[in-house]
Design a protein around this motif. Structure first.
Motif, PDB file in Angstrom:
ATOM      1  N   SER A 109       0.816  -1.218   0.000  1.00 12.17           N
ATOM      2  CA  SER A 109       0.000   0.000   0.000  1.00 12.17           C
ATOM      3  C   SER A 109       0.844   1.260   0.000  1.00 12.17           C
ATOM      4  CB  SER A 109      -0.932   0.016   1.215  1.00 12.17           C
ATOM      5  OG  SER A 109      -0.190   0.115   2.411  1.00 12.17           O
ATOM      6  N   ILE A 110       0.201   2.319  -0.481  1.00 16.61           N
ATOM      7  CA  ILE A 110       0.717   3.683  -0.376  1.00 16.61           C
ATOM      8  C   ILE A 110      -0.398   4.459   0.298  1.00 16.61           C
ATOM      9  CG2 ILE A 110       1.518   5.742  -1.600  1.00 16.61           C
ATOM     10  CD1 ILE A 110       2.258   3.877  -3.963  1.00 16.61           C
ATOM     11  N   ASP A 111      -0.122   5.031   1.468  1.00 15.94           N
ATOM     12  CA  ASP A 111      -1.167   5.661   2.265  1.00 15.94           C
ATOM     13  C   ASP A 111      -1.776   6.911   1.648  1.00 15.94           C
ATOM     14  OD1 ASP A 111      -1.068   3.757   4.246  1.00 15.94           O
ATOM     15  OD2 ASP A 111       0.323   4.889   5.494  1.00 15.94           O
ATOM     16  N   THR A 112      -0.975   7.832   1.201  1.00 17.01           N
ATOM     17  CA  THR A 112      -1.500   9.120   0.743  1.00 17.01           C
ATOM     18  C   THR A 112      -0.830   9.520  -0.557  1.00 17.01           C
ATOM     19  OG1 THR A 112      -1.804   9.818   3.039  1.00 17.01           O
ATOM     20  CG2 THR A 112      -1.819  11.544   1.360  1.00 17.01           C
ATOM     21  N   ILE A 113      -1.665   9.783  -1.575  1.00 15.46           N
ATOM     22  CA  ILE A 113      -1.169  10.300  -2.849  1.00 15.46           C
ATOM     23  C   ILE A 113      -1.995  11.551  -3.138  1.00 15.46           C
ATOM     24  CG2 ILE A 113      -0.656   9.793  -5.267  1.00 15.46           C
ATOM     25  CD1 ILE A 113      -1.093   6.775  -4.470  1.00 15.46           C
ATOM     26  N   ASN A 114      -1.381  12.684  -2.990  1.00 22.33           N
ATOM     27  CA  ASN A 114      -2.078  13.956  -3.187  1.00 22.33           C
ATOM     28  C   ASN A 114      -2.314  14.223  -4.670  1.00 22.33           C
ATOM     29  OD1 ASN A 114      -2.256  14.774  -0.402  1.00 22.33           O
ATOM     30  ND2 ASN A 114      -0.042  15.034  -0.474  1.00 22.33           N
ATOM     31  N   PRO A 115      -3.272  15.095  -4.995  1.00 22.32           N
ATOM     32  CA  PRO A 115      -3.525  15.431  -6.400  1.00 22.32           C
ATOM     33  C   PRO A 115      -2.245  15.878  -7.106  1.00 22.32           C
ATOM     34  CG  PRO A 115      -5.245  16.331  -5.014  1.00 22.32           C
ATOM     35  CD  PRO A 115      -4.186  15.801  -4.091  1.00 22.32           C
ATOM     36  N   GLY A 116      -2.004  15.303  -8.293  1.00 23.87           N
ATOM     37  CA  GLY A 116      -0.826  15.643  -9.082  1.00 23.87           C
ATOM     38  C   GLY A 116       0.448  14.925  -8.669  1.00 23.87           C
ATOM     39  N   GLU A 117       0.390  14.153  -7.610  1.00 26.82           N
ATOM     40  CA  GLU A 117       1.571  13.485  -7.070  1.00 26.82           C
ATOM     41  C   GLU A 117       1.732  12.077  -7.664  1.00 26.82           C
ATOM     42  OE1 GLU A 117       3.500  13.360  -2.653  1.00 26.82           O
ATOM     43  OE2 GLU A 117       1.371  12.902  -2.762  1.00 26.82           O
ATOM     44  N   THR A 118       2.979  11.637  -7.767  1.00 25.30           N
ATOM     45  CA  THR A 118       3.306  10.274  -8.195  1.00 25.30           C
ATOM     46  C   THR A 118       4.166   9.633  -7.118  1.00 25.30           C
ATOM     47  OG1 THR A 118       3.238  10.829 -10.552  1.00 25.30           O
ATOM     48  CG2 THR A 118       4.490   8.871  -9.935  1.00 25.30           C
ATOM     49  N   LYS A 119       3.798   8.417  -6.720  1.00 20.79           N
ATOM     50  CA  LYS A 119       4.587   7.646  -5.760  1.00 20.79           C
ATOM     51  C   LYS A 119       4.776   6.244  -6.335  1.00 20.79           C
ATOM     52  CE  LYS A 119       3.459  10.035  -1.484  1.00 20.79           C
ATOM     53  NZ  LYS A 119       2.980   9.870  -0.085  1.00 20.79           N
ATOM     54  N   THR A 120       5.784   5.574  -5.842  1.00 23.54           N
ATOM     55  CA  THR A 120       6.099   4.244  -6.362  1.00 23.54           C
ATOM     56  C   THR A 120       6.246   3.236  -5.237  1.00 23.54           C
ATOM     57  OG1 THR A 120       8.494   4.563  -6.310  1.00 23.54           O
ATOM     58  CG2 THR A 120       7.343   5.244  -8.324  1.00 23.54           C
ATOM     59  N   LEU A 121       6.096   1.975  -5.605  1.00 27.26           N
ATOM     60  CA  LEU A 121       6.441   0.886  -4.704  1.00 27.26           C
ATOM     61  C   LEU A 121       6.781  -0.340  -5.528  1.00 27.26           C
ATOM     62  CD1 LEU A 121       4.158  -1.548  -4.207  1.00 27.26           C
ATOM     63  CD2 LEU A 121       2.984   0.268  -3.036  1.00 27.26           C
ATOM     64  N   ASP A 122       7.650  -1.167  -4.996  1.00 25.29           N
ATOM     65  CA  ASP A 122       8.014  -2.430  -5.625  1.00 25.29           C
ATOM     66  C   ASP A 122       7.299  -3.544  -4.875  1.00 25.29           C
ATOM     67  OD1 ASP A 122      11.505  -1.738  -6.416  1.00 25.29           O
ATOM     68  OD2 ASP A 122       9.664  -1.074  -7.342  1.00 25.29           O
ATOM     69  N   TYR A 123       6.753  -4.488  -5.636  1.00 26.95           N
ATOM     70  CA  TYR A 123       6.080  -5.628  -5.008  1.00 26.95           C
ATOM     71  C   TYR A 123       6.280  -6.869  -5.859  1.00 26.95           C
ATOM     72  CZ  TYR A 123       2.783  -8.647  -2.727  1.00 26.95           C
ATOM     73  OH  TYR A 123       2.227  -9.714  -2.065  1.00 26.95           O
ATOM     74  N   THR A 124       6.522  -7.983  -5.199  1.00 26.72           N
ATOM     75  CA  THR A 124       6.664  -9.285  -5.846  1.00 26.72           C
ATOM     76  C   THR A 124       5.577 -10.202  -5.303  1.00 26.72           C
ATOM     77  OG1 THR A 124       9.060  -8.982  -5.967  1.00 26.72           O
ATOM     78  CG2 THR A 124       8.227 -11.234  -6.260  1.00 26.72           C
ATOM     79  N   PHE A 125       4.693 -10.669  -6.187  1.00 25.97           N
ATOM     80  CA  PHE A 125       3.665 -11.602  -5.755  1.00 25.97           C
ATOM     81  C   PHE A 125       4.324 -12.935  -5.425  1.00 25.97           C
ATOM     82  CE2 PHE A 125       1.239  -8.538  -8.224  1.00 25.97           C
ATOM     83  CZ  PHE A 125       0.108  -8.352  -7.440  1.00 25.97           C
ATOM     84  N   PRO A 126       4.007 -13.530  -4.259  1.00 23.17           N
ATOM     85  CA  PRO A 126       4.605 -14.816  -3.895  1.00 23.17           C
ATOM     86  C   PRO A 126       3.992 -15.953  -4.715  1.00 23.17           C
ATOM     87  CG  PRO A 126       2.983 -14.171  -2.261  1.00 23.17           C
ATOM     88  CD  PRO A 126       3.102 -13.018  -3.231  1.00 23.17           C
ATOM     89  N   SER A 127       4.657 -17.085  -4.735  1.00 26.82           N
ATOM     90  CA  SER A 127       4.143 -18.235  -5.488  1.00 26.82           C
ATOM     91  C   SER A 127       2.778 -18.673  -4.969  1.00 26.82           C
ATOM     92  CB  SER A 127       5.138 -19.397  -5.446  1.00 26.82           C
ATOM     93  OG  SER A 127       5.395 -19.771  -4.109  1.00 26.82           O
ATOM     94  N   SER A 128       2.507 -18.437  -3.698  1.00 30.52           N
ATOM     95  CA  SER A 128       1.201 -18.799  -3.127  1.00 30.52           C
ATOM     96  C   SER A 128       0.056 -17.974  -3.726  1.00 30.52           C
ATOM     97  CB  SER A 128       1.224 -18.627  -1.605  1.00 30.52           C
ATOM     98  OG  SER A 128       1.490 -17.274  -1.269  1.00 30.52           O
ATOM     99  N   ALA A 129       0.378 -16.887  -4.429  1.00 26.52           N
ATOM    100  CA  ALA A 129      -0.655 -16.043  -5.046  1.00 26.52           C
ATOM    101  C   ALA A 129      -1.064 -16.528  -6.437  1.00 26.52           C
ATOM    102  CB  ALA A 129      -0.161 -14.598  -5.131  1.00 26.52           C
TER     103      ALA A 129
END
Length: 147
Positions: free
Chosen positions: A99-119
């Protein structure tokens, strides 16, 4: 003294490992090596993703841009949870894969995520659960295919 330095070193290493795994909070960090870039656009009140089919074990670099006039959040939920109004946000955060908690108007945020094999063979959902946003349409169904 050596014991304290050792504990500080272990704590620092643990923080580095946790941040390298990605998942909880967004940032503007450099993507992990070989990460697949995913453009996510949020507006009032939609979410669209350039990728909707994911592979377990592959790291994805989510670039989430808020093109709306309202603050949003970004959550990857393990499955469609439906309307969870009335549930405390902390409980929703515990359920989220990332998750990313807060993204204000006009803002860009990033995160890296790897789905586990159980998904594998699951159907997560990209959502915004700020009050009324999910109900207004801020959800995107996605698929995690078998490797």
């Amino acid at each position: 003294m050596k014991h304290q330095i050792g504990l500080i070193g272990l704590f620092t290493l643990a923080l580095l490992l946790l941040s390298a795994c990605g998942g909880r909070e967004g940032s503007t960090a450099t993507p992990a090596a070989n990460a697949v870039q995913v453009q996510v656009k949020e507006a009032d009140f939609t979410i669209s993703s350039s990728v909707t089919s994911f592979t377990p074990g592959t790291t994805y670099h989510f670039v989430v841009t808020n093109n709306g006039a309202t603050t949003h959040e970004f959550m990857i939920m393990p499955k469609a949870e439906g309307n969870m109004s009335g549930m405390p946000m902390g409980e929703m955060d515990k359920m989220a894969l990332a998750s990313i908690d807060t993204i204000n108007p006009g803002e860009t945020k990033t995160l890296d995520y790897t789905f586990p094999s159980s998904a594998a063979n699951s159907h997560p959902q990209l959502v915004c659960y700020l009050p009324g946003h999910y109900e207004a349409g801020m959800k995107q169904d996605v698929t995690v295919k078998a490797s």
